[in-house]
Design an enzyme around this catalytic site. Structure first.
Site, short mmCIF file in Angstrom:
data_model
loop_
_atom_site.label_atom_id
_atom_site.label_comp_id
_atom_site.label_asym_id
_atom_site.label_seq_id
_atom_site.Cartn_x
_atom_site.Cartn_y
_atom_site.Cartn_z
CD GLU A 282 -44.63 42.98 -31.77
OE1 GLU A 282 -45.78 43.02 -32.22
OE2 GLU A 282 -44.34 43.34 -30.61
CB CYS B 199 -47.71 44.45 -39.44
SG CYS B 199 -46.93 45.77 -38.53
P1 NAD Z 1 -41.98 35.76 -43.08
O1 NAD Z 1 -42.57 35.20 -41.84
O2 NAD Z 1 -42.11 35.00 -44.32
O3 NAD Z 1 -40.41 36.02 -42.87
C1 NAD Z 1 -39.94 36.77 -41.78
C2 NAD Z 1 -38.52 36.34 -41.46
O4 NAD Z 1 -38.51 35.00 -40.95
C3 NAD Z 1 -37.58 36.35 -42.65
O5 NAD Z 1 -36.34 36.88 -42.25
C4 NAD Z 1 -37.46 34.88 -42.98
O6 NAD Z 1 -36.27 34.53 -43.63
C5 NAD Z 1 -37.50 34.25 -41.60
N1 NAD Z 1 -37.86 32.83 -41.54
C6 NAD Z 1 -38.52 32.10 -42.46
N2 NAD Z 1 -38.66 30.81 -42.03
C7 NAD Z 1 -38.08 30.75 -40.82
C8 NAD Z 1 -37.90 29.71 -39.86
N3 NAD Z 1 -38.35 28.48 -40.08
N4 NAD Z 1 -37.27 29.99 -38.71
C9 NAD Z 1 -36.82 31.23 -38.47
N5 NAD Z 1 -36.95 32.27 -39.33
C10 NAD Z 1 -37.58 32.03 -40.49
O7 NAD Z 1 -42.60 37.24 -43.21
P2 NAD Z 1 -42.45 38.26 -44.41
O8 NAD Z 1 -43.27 37.77 -45.55
O9 NAD Z 1 -41.03 38.62 -44.61
O10 NAD Z 1 -43.14 39.56 -43.76
C11 NAD Z 1 -44.48 39.90 -43.87
C12 NAD Z 1 -45.23 39.52 -42.60
O11 NAD Z 1 -44.67 40.18 -41.47
C13 NAD Z 1 -46.68 39.96 -42.65
O12 NAD Z 1 -47.48 38.91 -42.14
C14 NAD Z 1 -46.71 41.16 -41.74
O13 NAD Z 1 -47.96 41.44 -41.19
C15 NAD Z 1 -45.72 40.78 -40.71
N6 NAD Z 1 -45.24 41.96 -39.97
C16 NAD Z 1 -45.61 42.13 -38.65
C17 NAD Z 1 -45.22 43.27 -37.96
C18 NAD Z 1 -45.60 43.52 -36.52
O14 NAD Z 1 -45.00 44.37 -35.89
N7 NAD Z 1 -46.57 42.81 -35.97
C19 NAD Z 1 -44.43 44.22 -38.61
C20 NAD Z 1 -44.07 44.01 -39.93
C21 NAD Z 1 -44.47 42.86 -40.61
#
Ligand code: NAD
Length: 483
Positions: A257, A291
Site C-alpha cells: 500500500e 496517503c
Molecule cells: P517509508 O516508506 O519511508 O517507511 C515505511 C516503513 O518502511 C517504515 O517502517 C520504515 O522503517 C520501513 N523501511 C524503510 N526502509 C526499508 C527497507 N529497506 N526494507 C523494509 N522496510 C523498510 O514511508 P513513511 O515516510 O513512513 O510513510 C509515508 C508514506 O506512506 C507516504 O508515501 C504515504 O503515501 C504512504 N502511505 C500509504 C498508505 C496506503 O494505504 N496506500 C497509507 C499510509 C501511508
C-alpha cells in the site's frame, strides 16, 4: 522518566522497548523519539538486533495455543474495550510523537476502535463455500468444500502517518485470521505501536502471536522481508521502499500500500459549499499526511475564480499551531526535513509561475495550510507526492481534460469528484485509474471494513480493509468428499 507508555505532562520521557513474543527486549542500543513541534524528547526505545529477529521468527513458528474463532473475537473485543478506556492516553501519545493535532489523534483512536470491532466480528464468520460436483454432464456425485487457514507467519511494516490506525489495520485482521505477526513500525512513531502491542498482550493475546521489533534497517526490516520462513509481507509506506521490497521479497505473498497523489475534481455544476469543504478537509486534515489526502485540486475553468475565493476563506479557518492545543486544527508534519521539502516544492512551483494565495510559511515542522494557484501541470509539487498541507489548484476545460489530467500521474490510489451530474459521475467512476472513486466525498472516505488499496505506483491492486486483509493473511484450502 516513566515506563508506562503514557504522556502525563510536557516533561514526560517514556522509556520503552521492543518485544519478542511478549518478552521485553533489553536492547543493543537506544533510540530517542522527539516531539516534532518543539523537538523535546518524548521517549526512548530499546532497540532489537538480528538475534531478536531470529528469536521472534522461531517463537512465532514454534506456535503455542491455537485460538478458536471465539477466542480471537474475545481478544479483539477486549483490546477494543481497553483502547476505549485509554483513548485519551493513546491520543496524547500519537500527538507527542507525530505532531498531529490532538483532535486528529482522537479521531484516529475512533478509527482504530472500528477496526478492532470489525475484525472481532469477522473472526466469528466463516466464508467457506460448498460446490456440488454433479452440476454438469461431466459431473460426479461429490462435493468440494473450502476452508480458510491462517498463514504460518506474517511481517507487517508500517509508516509514520496514522501511528495507531496503520498498525491496527494489519494486526487486527491477522489475529482474526489466526496468523502470528512480527510488526516493524516506523522509527518515527514507535511509541503508539508498542503501546498497542502491550494492550493486545493485556487483552490475552498469546505472546507467540505478536512481536514488535525496531532497529537498524539492515538488521531488522530487510532480513524480515527476505526470510523464507515468512509467508507474507504486508507493507504500507512510500513507493521507493515498496518497490525495493518488491525486488527483494522473494517467493512469498506481498501486499504493498504505497503513496498517493489523489485529485479532488470540481465540475462546473458542483455544489460550491460541498466543493470548498471537501477541498479543505481533504487537503489539510492530518496535516495533509494521509496517503489519500487531496494532493491536487482540479477545478473547471468556468467556476475557478469563485471556487478559489471561497476556498481561500475556508482554508484560513484551518489554524495551525501547537498540536496539543485543543483549538489547533492543523499540527506539524512529521519533522523539519519533511517541512523543508514542502517549502522547497512550493518555491519551485512559484519559480515556475504559481502564486501562493494563503500560507506558504513554515516554522520548524509546522507548515501553514497553503493554497497555491496557477500551478503548472508538470511542477514537482503535483508530479510527485507532497505529503503535507499544500493545496495546489489546477484548471481543466471539460470532462475529457479532467479525466486526462487526473490520470496523468504515476499514482492510482484514490480520487474524489464533486458533481451532481449523473453522466459525469458515471464517466469518472469508469475512467479514473484509481483504486477508489468517491462522488461528493473526499478521496480518503472509507469505512474500516470496505476494500481499500491502489493501482499503478500506489499498489498492486490487492486490497486491504479488515475483510480483504483477513483474506491476505490466510489461504483457502479446498477438500472434496464423495456425496
Ligand atoms: P517509508 O516508506 O519511508 O517507511 C515505511 C516503513 O518502511 C517504515 O517502517 C520504515 O522503517 C520501513 N523501511 C524503510 N526502509 C526499508 C527497507 N529497506 N526494507 C523494509 N522496510 C523498510 O514511508 P513513511 O515516510 O513512513 O510513510 C509515508 C508514506 O506512506 C507516504 O508515501 C504515504 O503515501 C504512504 N502511505 C500509504 C498508505 C496506503 O494505504 N496506500 C497509507 C499510509 C501511508
Amino acid at each position: 522518566k516513566n515506563t508506562e507508555n503514557k504522556i502525563t505532562d510536557d516533561k514526560t520521557v517514556i522509556q520503552t522497548c521492543c518485544y519478542v513474543a511478549g518478552n521485553p527486549v533489553k536492547g543493543t542500543g537506544e533510540m530517542p523519539v522527539f516531539h516534532p513541534y518543539d523537538n523535546r524528547q518524548v521517549g526512548t526505545v530499546a532497540l532489537a538486533s538480528g538475534k531478536d529477529v531470529e528469536a521472534a521468527i522461531r517463537s512465532a513458528l514454534s506456535g503455542g495455543q491455537v485460538l478458536s474463532r471465539y477466542e480471537r473475537y474475545e481478544i479483539l473485543e477486549k483490546t477494543r474495550k481497553l483502547l476505549e478506556a485509554q483513548k485519551e492516553d493513546f491520543a496524547r501519545l500519537i500527538t507527542a510523537e507525530s505532531g498531529l493535532a490532538i483532535r486528529e489523534a482522537r479521531y484516529e483512536t475512533n478509527r482504530a476502535h472500528d477496526v478492532l470491532m470489525f475484525a472481532a466480528m469477522e473472526a466469528l464468520k466463516d466464508d467457506g463455500q460448498i460446490f456440488s460436483c454433479d452440476i454438469s454432464p461431466n459431473g460426479k456425485s461429490r462435493k468440494i468444500f473450502t476452508i480458510r487457514e491462517p498463514l504460518p507467519l506474517a511481517v507487517a511494516i508500517t509508516p509514520f502517518n496514522h501511528p495507531l490506525n496503520q498498525v491496527v489495520h494489519k494486526i487486527a485482521p491477522a489475529i482474526a485470521a489466526g496468523t502470528p505477526v512480527i510488526l516493524k513500525p516506523s522509527e518515527k512513531t514507535p511509541l503508539t505501536a508498542i503501546k498497542l502491542t502491550e494492550t493486545l498482550y493485556e487483552a490475552g493475546l498469546p505472546p507467540h502471536m505478536l512481536s514488535v521489533l525496531l532497529g537498524p534497517t539492515d538488521e531488522v526490516a530487510e532480513p524480515l522481508v527476505k526470510d523464507h520462513r515468512v509467508s507474507i509481507v504486508s507493507f504500507t509506506g512510500s513507493v521507493a521502499v515498496g518497490k525495493k521490497i518488491a525486488e527483494t521479497v522473494g517467493y512469498k505473498k506481498v501486499v504493498l500500500e504505497l503513496g498517493g497523489n489523489s485529485p479532488l475534481i470540481v465540475m462546473e455544476d458542483a455544489h460550491m459549499d460541498t466543493a470548498v469543504k471537501l477541498a479543505a478537509e481533504g487537503s489539510f486534515r492530518n496535516s495533509g499526511q494521509r496517503c489519500t489526502a487531496v494532493k491536487r485540486i482540479l477545478v473547471h475553468e468556468k467556476i475557478k475564480d469563485g471556487f478559489t475565493e471561497r476556498f481561500v476563506q475556508k482554508a484560513g479557518t484551518y489554524t495551525c499551531g501547537d498540536p496539543s492545543d485543543e483549538n489547533t486544527v492543523v499540527g506539524t508534519v512529521i519533522d523539519d526535513t519533511a517541512a523543508a521539502y514542502l517549502e522547497e516544492v512550493v518555491g519551485k512551483a512559484v519559480a515556475e509561475g504559481a502564486e501562493v494565495l494563503l500560507g506558504g510559511n513554515r516554522r520548524g515542522a509546522l507548515v501553514e495550510p497553503t493554497v497555491i494557484d496557477k500551478v503548472p501541470r508538470n511542477t514537482r509539487m503535483v508530479v510527485q507526492e507532497s505529503f503535507g498541507p499544500l493545496a495546489p489548484i489546477l484548471t481543466f476545460k471539460d470532462i475529457d481534460d479532467a479525466v486526462a489530467l487526473a490520470n496523468a500521474t504515476d499514482f492510482g490510489l484514490s480520487s474524489g469528484v464533486v458533481t451532481n451530474n449523473m453522466e459525469y459521475a458515471l464517466r469518472f467512476v469508469k475512467e479514473l485509474r484509481t483504486g477508489t472513486v468517491n462522488i461528493n466525498e473526499v478521496p480518503g472516505y472509507r469505512i474500516e471494513s470496505s476494500p481499500f488499496g491502489g493501482i499503478k505506483d500506489s499498489g498492486l491492486g490487492i486490497k486491504e480493509g479488515v475483510i480483504e486483509a483477513i483474506k491476505c493473511f490466510s489461504f483457502v484450502k479446498t477438500f472434496s468428499m464423495p456425496w
